[in-house]
Design a protein around this motif. Structure first.
Motif, mmCIF file in Angstrom:
data_model
loop_
_atom_site.group_PDB
_atom_site.id
_atom_site.type_symbol
_atom_site.label_atom_id
_atom_site.label_comp_id
_atom_site.label_asym_id
_atom_site.label_seq_id
_atom_site.Cartn_x
_atom_site.Cartn_y
_atom_site.Cartn_z
ATOM 1 N N ASN A 140 9.473 -20.985 -5.336
ATOM 2 C CA ASN A 140 9.425 -19.857 -4.123
ATOM 3 C C ASN A 140 8.161 -19.689 -3.099
ATOM 4 O O ASN A 140 8.531 -19.214 -2.047
ATOM 5 N N ALA A 141 7.030 -20.573 -3.308
ATOM 6 C CA ALA A 141 5.875 -19.844 -2.931
ATOM 7 C C ALA A 141 5.886 -21.082 -1.151
ATOM 8 O O ALA A 141 6.346 -21.089 -0.924
ATOM 9 N N ASN A 142 5.764 -20.374 -0.338
ATOM 10 C CA ASN A 142 5.941 -20.047 1.004
ATOM 11 C C ASN A 142 4.352 -20.218 1.576
ATOM 12 O O ASN A 142 4.815 -19.602 2.726
ATOM 13 N N VAL A 143 3.708 -20.373 1.501
ATOM 14 C CA VAL A 143 2.106 -20.257 2.366
ATOM 15 C C VAL A 143 2.053 -21.668 3.269
ATOM 16 O O VAL A 143 1.944 -22.813 2.174
ATOM 17 N N LYS A 150 1.294 -24.439 -2.871
ATOM 18 C CA LYS A 150 2.456 -24.219 -4.039
ATOM 19 C C LYS A 150 0.770 -23.900 -4.778
ATOM 20 O O LYS A 150 1.219 -23.400 -6.146
ATOM 21 N N LYS A 151 0.364 -25.380 -5.273
ATOM 22 C CA LYS A 151 -0.958 -25.343 -5.989
ATOM 23 C C LYS A 151 -1.845 -24.640 -5.878
ATOM 24 O O LYS A 151 -2.642 -24.436 -6.535
ATOM 25 N N THR A 152 -1.961 -24.056 -4.216
ATOM 26 C CA THR A 152 -3.092 -23.535 -3.824
ATOM 27 C C THR A 152 -3.013 -22.011 -4.564
ATOM 28 O O THR A 152 -4.094 -21.562 -5.094
ATOM 29 N N SER A 153 -1.443 -21.662 -4.474
ATOM 30 C CA SER A 153 -1.832 -19.865 -5.181
ATOM 31 C C SER A 153 -1.481 -19.971 -6.229
ATOM 32 O O SER A 153 -2.399 -18.795 -6.778
ATOM 33 N N ALA A 154 -1.230 -20.766 -7.092
ATOM 34 C CA ALA A 154 -1.834 -20.684 -8.303
ATOM 35 C C ALA A 154 -2.716 -21.472 -9.132
ATOM 36 O O ALA A 154 -3.380 -20.383 -9.854
ATOM 37 N N ARG A 155 -3.666 -21.258 -7.935
ATOM 38 C CA ARG A 155 -5.431 -21.992 -8.442
ATOM 39 C C ARG A 155 -6.096 -20.454 -8.023
ATOM 40 O O ARG A 155 -6.635 -19.754 -8.507
ATOM 41 N N LYS A 156 -5.715 -20.201 -6.724
ATOM 42 C CA LYS A 156 -6.106 -18.593 -6.681
ATOM 43 C C LYS A 156 -5.743 -16.682 -7.535
ATOM 44 O O LYS A 156 -6.700 -16.484 -7.473
ATOM 45 N N SER A 157 -4.411 -17.932 -8.168
ATOM 46 C CA SER A 157 -3.870 -15.883 -8.754
ATOM 47 C C SER A 157 -4.586 -15.975 -10.129
ATOM 48 O O SER A 157 -4.563 -15.423 -10.249
ATOM 49 N N LYS A 215 0.771 -1.413 -0.433
ATOM 50 C CA LYS A 215 0.487 -0.121 0.240
ATOM 51 C C LYS A 215 1.195 1.265 -0.049
ATOM 52 O O LYS A 215 0.271 2.775 -0.567
ATOM 53 N N LYS A 216 2.247 1.047 0.122
ATOM 54 C CA LYS A 216 3.184 2.650 0.242
ATOM 55 C C LYS A 216 3.299 2.330 -0.840
ATOM 56 O O LYS A 216 2.852 3.807 -1.162
ATOM 57 N N THR A 217 4.431 1.455 -1.461
ATOM 58 C CA THR A 217 4.564 1.736 -2.907
ATOM 59 C C THR A 217 4.045 1.283 -4.300
ATOM 60 O O THR A 217 4.622 2.375 -5.668
ATOM 61 N N GLY A 218 2.963 0.738 -3.753
ATOM 62 C CA GLY A 218 2.064 0.582 -4.643
ATOM 63 C C GLY A 218 2.693 -0.837 -5.796
ATOM 64 O O GLY A 218 2.304 -0.608 -6.818
ATOM 65 N N LYS A 219 3.749 -1.673 -5.248
ATOM 66 C CA LYS A 219 4.418 -2.271 -6.314
ATOM 67 C C LYS A 219 3.540 -3.802 -5.369
ATOM 68 O O LYS A 219 3.555 -3.877 -4.240
ATOM 69 N N GLU A 220 3.715 -4.793 -6.273
ATOM 70 C CA GLU A 220 3.029 -5.968 -6.072
ATOM 71 C C GLU A 220 4.719 -7.161 -5.292
ATOM 72 O O GLU A 220 5.433 -6.648 -5.831
ATOM 73 N N ILE A 221 4.107 -7.473 -4.444
ATOM 74 C CA ILE A 221 4.677 -8.293 -3.621
ATOM 75 C C ILE A 221 4.756 -9.364 -3.354
ATOM 76 O O ILE A 221 3.081 -10.227 -3.619
ATOM 77 N N THR A 222 5.722 -10.328 -3.410
ATOM 78 C CA THR A 222 5.329 -11.599 -3.765
ATOM 79 C C THR A 222 4.882 -12.949 -2.802
ATOM 80 O O THR A 222 5.182 -11.724 -1.510
#
Length: 315
Positions: A255-258, A300-307, A53-60
């Motif tokens: 490198n997904a780490n959820v 990793k699979k979950t994050s790919a589906r959500k994106s 929210k401060k920089t407006g850039k997307e983060i991983t």
């Protein structure tokens, strides 16, 4: 239960030495209108992005941590392992804490209902509890864990069924004493204080009597939803539609780490039970490294589906 009703949870109602095997079935239907986000130039679905929210850039995802704000602008960071350690232990029981008068629970505490149905030859004890509650005018105040979250709930007889209605916790409902509301006193004194005359009271009672009727839920519908769906049907008949092609799922990021906390909780609970049986003592914690690696692969699979899924806004 009706055909097609899926059992969401299986366990037992317990109070004293009584054990009633039951299953939960959802009693509510959420049927608002879902508006998908679309790019008006290409009719491509628009998804969520994680934006600083401060920089407006997307983060991983690996750069995102969970924090709790304890003062304005000040946070405490909670690790996945710390969250896992304090998740409530799944017991698969609706444990009745006490029986109370049905009129004691204000409607403001009611949150979400479930139908409770007997399983594994539990019909007799189920019927006994239902009829006893009806006869005494009581309901059962209980605690239950559903999907790793602990709830306060009330077990209420409703026709031939028992209904488990999840409740809001006491600190989730604002007290009238804490609100600056100008409310007249309750009872006869309140009416006199508000200068309500006997004639006005009689007219109000007469109007209520004339407008009284039976509870018929089919008489009341979500007018906004039906109005929107009429517009949709009209445009479909006129051929005024657009085709949206869902993009293919992206390959999982290395490198997904959820961490899937539900999976970790289940695994650690099983490990705790096995360790207690071997050592004769309760296992309070275990290293999260192996579980974390497995959870990363699942995430990793979950994050790919959500994106790839389009963002939705409920009206």
């Amino acid at each position: 239960m009706a055909a097609g009703s899926r059992t969401l949870w299986k366990g037992a109602i317990t109070f004293g030495l009584v054990h009633i095997p039951v299953g939960l079935h959802t009693a509510a239907i959420e049927e608002g209108v879902d508006f998908d986000w679309l790019d008006k130039r290409s009719m491509d679905p628009v998804g969520y992005k994680r934006i600083n929210k401060k920089t407006g850039k997307e983060i991983t995802k690996e750069n995102i941590v969970k924090g709790v704000e304890y003062e304005d602008g000040k946070y405490v960071i909670i690790s996945p392992e710390e969250i896992e350690a304090v998740y409530p232990r799944t017991t698969q029981t609706i444990e009745i804490q006490r029986f109370i008068e049905s009129s004691e629970i204000p409607f403001v505490y009611l949150e979400r209902p479930y139908y409770v149905a007997p399983v594994n030859k539990g019909q007799k004890v189920y019927a006994l509890l239902r009829e006893a509650l009806i006869k005494t005018g009581k309901v059962g105040l209980a605690k239950v864990v559903i999907a790793t979250k602990q709830h306060l709930a009330v077990l209420v007889p409703s026709g031939p069924a028992l209904v488990l209605n999840l409740l809001r916790w006491g600190d989730e409902v604002k007290s009238l004493a804490d609100l600056d509301l100008d409310l007249p006193a309750a009872g006869v004194k309140g009416a006199k204080g508000a200068k309500v005359t006997p004639a006005e009271m009689k007219m109000a009672e007469r109007l209520i009597d004339e407008m009284s009727g039976r509870w018929e839920p089919a008489d009341f519908k979500d007018e906004f939803k039906h109005a929107v769906m009429k517009i949709v049907e009209k445009k479909v008949k006129a051929g005024d539609t657009e085709t949206v092609i869902e993009p293919e799922e992206e390959a999982p990021q290395e490198n997904a780490n959820v961490i899937d906390l539900t999976e970790l909780l289940q695994r650690s609970l099983k490990g705790s039970k096995a360790g207690a049986a071997r050592k004769g003592e309760e296992v309070e914690s275990k290293p999260a490294s192996a579980a974390g690696k497995s959870a990363k692969a699942t995430a990793k699979k979950t994050s790919a589906r959500k994106s790839a899924s389009p963002a939705k806004r409920r009206a």
